[in-house]
Scaffold this motif. Structure first.
Motif, PDB file in Angstrom:
ATOM      1  N   PHE A 296       0.839  -1.204   0.000  1.00  0.00           N
ATOM      2  CA  PHE A 296       0.000   0.000   0.000  1.00  0.00           C
ATOM      3  C   PHE A 296       0.871   1.250   0.000  1.00  0.00           C
ATOM      4  O   PHE A 296       0.671   2.184  -0.777  1.00  0.00           O
ATOM      5  N   ARG A 297       1.838   1.265   0.889  1.00  0.00           N
ATOM      6  CA  ARG A 297       2.708   2.438   1.055  1.00  0.00           C
ATOM      7  C   ARG A 297       3.577   2.654  -0.183  1.00  0.00           C
ATOM      8  O   ARG A 297       3.810   3.790  -0.599  1.00  0.00           O
ATOM      9  N   TYR A 298       4.073   1.565  -0.757  1.00  0.00           N
ATOM     10  CA  TYR A 298       4.976   1.684  -1.893  1.00  0.00           C
ATOM     11  C   TYR A 298       4.260   2.008  -3.195  1.00  0.00           C
ATOM     12  O   TYR A 298       4.839   2.630  -4.089  1.00  0.00           O
ATOM     13  N   GLU A 299       3.020   1.591  -3.327  1.00  0.00           N
ATOM     14  CA  GLU A 299       2.318   1.731  -4.600  1.00  0.00           C
ATOM     15  C   GLU A 299       1.337   2.891  -4.643  1.00  0.00           C
ATOM     16  O   GLU A 299       0.855   3.243  -5.721  1.00  0.00           O
ATOM     17  N   CYS A 300       1.054   3.486  -3.502  1.00  0.00           N
ATOM     18  CA  CYS A 300       0.029   4.535  -3.450  1.00  0.00           C
ATOM     19  C   CYS A 300       0.612   5.853  -2.952  1.00  0.00           C
ATOM     20  O   CYS A 300       1.484   5.868  -2.073  1.00  0.00           O
ATOM     21  N   TYR A 301       0.114   6.947  -3.503  1.00  0.00           N
ATOM     22  CA  TYR A 301       0.401   8.258  -2.942  1.00  0.00           C
ATOM     23  C   TYR A 301      -0.408   8.418  -1.656  1.00  0.00           C
ATOM     24  O   TYR A 301      -1.418   7.718  -1.466  1.00  0.00           O
ATOM     25  N   PRO A 302       0.012   9.326  -0.753  1.00  0.00           N
ATOM     26  CA  PRO A 302      -0.731   9.488   0.505  1.00  0.00           C
ATOM     27  C   PRO A 302      -2.231   9.705   0.303  1.00  0.00           C
ATOM     28  O   PRO A 302      -3.053   9.169   1.059  1.00  0.00           O
ATOM     29  N   GLU A 303      -2.603  10.473  -0.729  1.00  0.00           N
ATOM     30  CA  GLU A 303      -4.026  10.735  -0.955  1.00  0.00           C
ATOM     31  C   GLU A 303      -4.780   9.495  -1.446  1.00  0.00           C
ATOM     32  O   GLU A 303      -6.022   9.460  -1.421  1.00  0.00           O
TER      33      GLU A 303
END
Length: 430
Positions: A296-303
């Motif tokens: 999740f953290r590696y593939e997604c921007y914070p938003e």
């Protein structure tokens, strides 16, 4: 000890700097964070892919002269020429605030009194110094060498020095200063080094339920009492102090004042971004600690991170190597109860000045008028090549490459980048 630059990708060691161009050929200014130098890479064709430059530079950077300012490479990455002419030097010397710009009474240490032990990451080194009591202290030295970090550093440091001492927050140690033209300039700061690696790095260590409780209590303290949002809660920004067995949060360079629009004169540094709120990041951090699933953290921007994606999972599958002292369900229960509580409380405090003990600090000092391409401008940096031609003093940061370390016995690498020979000095005293 393996340093950060001993086993990193070219795009982790190098960053494009401003000032290059692509027109009939390419001149790309690149910062090498390992040697702390800027190199201009020249090609005869227009190249849009920075990885091409980074990979070519990785082949040659540790073998070219220390005073080289640019190199020319072929399409296959072969080194065609190397330039030492300071007229071609695109290194930028950034603005550094005065010691007098910070509150009085803070401990301080001169940069040359720090000895580099290891390189932990970009602009962060493990160093040592001798205290007034004659003890050797191990500290992390954070600093900046480029103009884009000026405002972020100003706000991070001002935040850190004002945080009350807390058992679960890595504390401030010293201002690091150097002298330029008789003026004490702040170039960085130190914090105590906590051994044992981060929660991400040290998977063999039991992650106790009490650590989760300490984390959420610390986030509540920062957000609701001080009006500070950490903004980068993750398992690589969490430590466990082996002496106290307490979880500790560190690294406030992504922090913000709750609800603040940021420093409008300097790129809105330290602005609050709702998508980086600490409650959401704690949710993902706990999930990642237990499952070791970081996608999740590696593939997604914070938003793009949605807490429901993990909170609504029927089960969190504990990684086989992760060690806990309670059932996964106990961690989820504590976390979910806290999230519900914060949903109510967060409606009451939406701006940092509403926090009972909010912290604040002055704006970044105005930049001075400096020489730049034949005129005087109020700027955040100067070109090193021009300063050399005018005979002006400036801070030097360049240091040997990681592959040249460790140094021979009796020699030390100072935080300035200079090498000192203790054995020679001892012989002279005799």
């Amino acid at each position: 000890m393996v340093g950060y630059f001993d086993d990193c990708r070219p795009d982790q060691r190098f960053t494009e700097d401003v000032g290059g161009w692509r027109d009939g050929g390419t001149r790309l200014n690149v910062i090498d964070w390992d040697q702390r130098r800027t190199i201009t890479i020249v090609t005869t064709w227009v190249e849009e892919d920075n990885d091409v430059f980074f990979e070519a530079l990785a082949e040659h950077i540790d073998n070219i002269p220390a005073d080289a300012v640019s190199i020319k490479v072929s399409r296959d990455g072969e080194l065609l020429s190397c330039c030492l002419n300071t007229d071609e030097d695109q290194t930028m010397i950034p603005f550094y605030p005065l010691v007098a710009d910070f509150p009085q009474g803070l401990r301080k240490i001169r940069r040359s009194d720090l000895t580099e032990i290891d390189r932990l990451g970009l602009q962060a080194d493990l160093t040592t110094y001798e205290s007034l009591q004659g003890q050797i202290r191990r500290v992390v030295f954070k600093y900046y060498i480029n103009r884009s970090n000026i405002s972020v550093f100003w706000h991070e440091l001002n935040c850190v020095i004002r945080l009350p001492k807390h058992p679960n927050i890595v504390s401030f140690d010293c201002l690091v200063f150097d002298i330029v033209d008789g003026k004490d300039k702040v170039v960085g700061f130190t914090a105590p080094f906590i051994p044992g690696g981060t929660v991400l790095d040290n998977i063999s260590r039991v992650f106790k339920l009490k650590y989760l409780k300490q984390l959420i209590e610390t986030v509540d303290y920062l957000n609701l009492r001080l009006g500070v949002v950490h903004g980068d809660i993750c398992c690589w920004n969490l430590l466990i102090d082996p002496e106290t067995d307490n979880l500790q949060v560190f690294d406030f360079n992504m922090a913000a004042k709750l609800g603040w629009e940021g420093d409008s004169e300097h790129g809105h540094a330290f602005r609050y971004e709702p998508d980086r709120n600490d409650v959401k990041l704690v949710i993902f951090t706990v999930y990642e600690i237990i499952t070791r699933d970081l996608h999740f953290r590696y593939e997604c921007y914070p938003e793009e991170l949605e807490p429901s994606d993990v909170l609504e999972m029927e089960a969190w599958e504990k990684h086989s190597e992760v060690r806990l002292d309670c059932d996964v369900s106990d961690y989820r229960h504590v976390l979910e109860d806290w999230v519900k509580t914060r949903e109510k409380v967060d409606k009451e405090i939406t701006y940092y000045t509403q926090a009972p003990d909010f912290i604040d600090w002055p704006s970044l000092p105005e930049f001075p008028f400096v020489h730049f391409v034949g005129d005087m401008w109020q700027m955040a940096y100067q070109l090193r090549g021009e300063m050399i031609r005018r005979g002006e003093n400036f801070l030097k940061w360049q240091r040997p490459a990681s592959r040249q370390l460790p140094l021979p016995q009796g020699k030390r690498l100072l935080a300035t980048g200079e090498i000192t020979d203790d054995s020679a000095e001892a012989s002279e005293r005799e």
